[in-house]
Design a protein around this motif. Structure first.
Motif, PDB file in Angstrom:
ATOM      1  N   GLY A   1      43.587  36.357  45.179  1.00 34.92           N
ATOM      2  CA  GLY A   1      42.551  36.053  44.208  1.00 34.92           C
ATOM      3  C   GLY A   1      41.227  35.761  44.883  1.00 34.92           C
ATOM      4  O   GLY A   1      41.174  35.355  46.046  1.00 34.92           O
TER       5      GLY A   1
ATOM      6  N   ALA B   1      36.904  32.564  41.758  1.00 47.59           N
ATOM      7  CA  ALA B   1      37.769  32.398  40.588  1.00 47.59           C
ATOM      8  C   ALA B   1      37.520  31.026  39.943  1.00 47.59           C
ATOM      9  O   ALA B   1      37.268  30.044  40.651  1.00 47.59           O
TER      10      ALA B   1
ATOM     11  N   GLN C   1      42.570  31.725  41.931  1.00 48.02           N
ATOM     12  CA  GLN C   1      42.873  31.938  43.341  1.00 48.02           C
ATOM     13  C   GLN C   1      44.067  31.061  43.683  1.00 48.02           C
ATOM     14  O   GLN C   1      44.073  29.863  43.387  1.00 48.02           O
TER      15      GLN C   1
ATOM     16  N   ALA D   1      44.586  39.027  40.298  1.00 49.08           N
ATOM     17  CA  ALA D   1      43.991  40.364  40.324  1.00 49.08           C
ATOM     18  C   ALA D   1      42.867  40.497  39.296  1.00 49.08           C
ATOM     19  O   ALA D   1      41.900  41.248  39.507  1.00 49.08           O
ATOM     20  N   ASP D   2      42.994  39.746  38.203  1.00 53.51           N
ATOM     21  CA  ASP D   2      41.964  39.758  37.154  1.00 53.51           C
ATOM     22  C   ASP D   2      40.803  38.818  37.468  1.00 53.51           C
ATOM     23  O   ASP D   2      39.854  38.717  36.675  1.00 53.51           O
ATOM     24  N   GLY D   3      40.890  38.102  38.590  1.00 49.79           N
ATOM     25  CA  GLY D   3      39.813  37.207  38.977  1.00 49.79           C
ATOM     26  C   GLY D   3      39.818  35.853  38.294  1.00 49.79           C
ATOM     27  O   GLY D   3      38.847  35.096  38.385  1.00 49.79           O
ATOM     28  N   LYS D   4      40.905  35.517  37.628  1.00 49.29           N
ATOM     29  CA  LYS D   4      40.952  34.267  36.872  1.00 49.29           C
ATOM     30  C   LYS D   4      41.430  33.074  37.691  1.00 49.29           C
ATOM     31  O   LYS D   4      41.216  31.919  37.315  1.00 49.29           O
TER      32      LYS D   4
ATOM     33  N   ASP E   1      52.982  36.487  36.948  1.00 45.95           N
ATOM     34  CA  ASP E   1      51.833  36.065  36.147  1.00 45.95           C
ATOM     35  C   ASP E   1      50.666  35.643  37.027  1.00 45.95           C
ATOM     36  O   ASP E   1      49.508  36.003  36.756  1.00 45.95           O
TER      37      ASP E   1
ATOM     38  N   SER F   1      45.034  30.825  32.613  1.00 46.84           N
ATOM     39  CA  SER F   1      44.864  32.127  31.922  1.00 46.84           C
ATOM     40  C   SER F   1      43.503  32.217  31.256  1.00 46.84           C
ATOM     41  O   SER F   1      42.919  31.231  30.841  1.00 46.84           O
TER      42      SER F   1
ATOM     43  N   GLU G   1      49.011  38.672  38.598  1.00 45.72           N
ATOM     44  CA  GLU G   1      48.194  39.404  37.626  1.00 45.72           C
ATOM     45  C   GLU G   1      46.884  38.669  37.348  1.00 45.72           C
ATOM     46  O   GLU G   1      45.807  39.280  37.299  1.00 45.72           O
ATOM     47  N   LEU G   2      46.961  37.351  37.198  1.00 46.65           N
ATOM     48  CA  LEU G   2      45.762  36.559  36.925  1.00 46.65           C
ATOM     49  C   LEU G   2      44.822  36.563  38.137  1.00 46.65           C
ATOM     50  O   LEU G   2      43.602  36.563  37.983  1.00 46.65           O
TER      51      LEU G   2
END
Length: 252
Positions: free
Chosen positions: A83, A87, A123, A118-121, A112, A252, A115-116
């Protein structure tokens, strides 16, 4: 007296035979009940051990006696980060590769969190160290191997190796994988065998593992998994599954 009556068992003989048979059946029943009682006791002891183990885990991770403080995610010399640095949420996870609770938390949260991240939400900073060395040499071996793989093959391969270590996690009671088994997992993760084999088998990452363990102790970590969310110890949940679900929901 006829020959037939002389050779036939007497009433006394029949009574004694019946008594002997009854005694044998009673003894067999007694032994069966004794075996059943032993198995019951063993089952109770095992259940108590599981309960105690859970209570110990909660006491180590939910105790207010020791405040856990740590450098921010991405700032430790003994971690594996996924991440981006910008983030909005930062998670630190202290773990032991032999700890079954770590394995359960990893299984419940890994996809999870990846995925989060990878979405930048979020680290996530995974910080393995040696906690269960009193159980046997595996924790040290696995942590040392992780350090070697990270140094030789980089973070992406180290993350795959990290995941494989938990997917192939042994029981605390053994049998434990050997160094050669961890070499195979490292190669499966993408490391070059020639680069990691000798170093894993010689515990060349032990200095890193020792330093990571000292750093965790200095941070106040007493049990695993210990999780920090945005700099504060995360304790939202009564089971590993609840911890994982609530953490994922928070970031999230």
């Amino acid at each position: 007296m006829s020959t037939d009556s002389a050779s036939s068992p007497s009433r006394k003989d029949k009574r004694e035979a019946r008594a002997a048979k009854a005694a044998a059946e009673l003894e067999a029943l007694r032994k069966k009940q004794a075996r059943k009682s032993i198995l019951t006791v063993v089952a109770i002891v095992a259940a108590i051990a599981v309960i105690i183990g859970g209570l110990v885990w909660f006491s180590l991770n939910r105790s207010g006696d020791s405040e856990v403080t740590a450098v921010e995610a991405g700032s430790s010399e003994h971690g594996l980060v996924i991440g981006p640095d910008d983030a909005p949420h930062k998670v630190v996870i202290y773990e032991d590769f032999l700890c079954p609770y770590c394995g359960d938390f990893e299984a419940a949260s890994r996809d999870d969190l990846a995925e989060l991240a990878a979405d930048g939400k979020v680290q996530v900073d995974y910080r393995p160290f040696v906690l269960l060395d009193q159980v046997g040499p595996y924790s040290e071996l696995a942590t040392s191997a992780f350090a070697v793989v990270q140094e030789e093959a980089g973070d992406e391969v180290a993350k795959k190796f990290h995941d494989l270590l938990f997917e192939n996690q042994p029981s605390e009671s053994g049998p434990f994988p050997k160094a050669a088994d961890l070499v195979d997992l490292a190669v499966e993760a993408g490391a070059e065998e020639s680069a990691v084999k000798d170093r894993i088998e010689s515990l060349d990452g032990k200095a890193w593992a020792d330093a990571a363990t000292k750093a965790a102790a200095a941070d106040g970590v007493q049990g695993t998994p210990t999780i920090l969310l945005d700099g504060k110890q995360f304790q939202d949940g009564n089971t590993i599954e609840e911890y994982a679900a609530n953490l994922v929901e928070q970031v999230s």
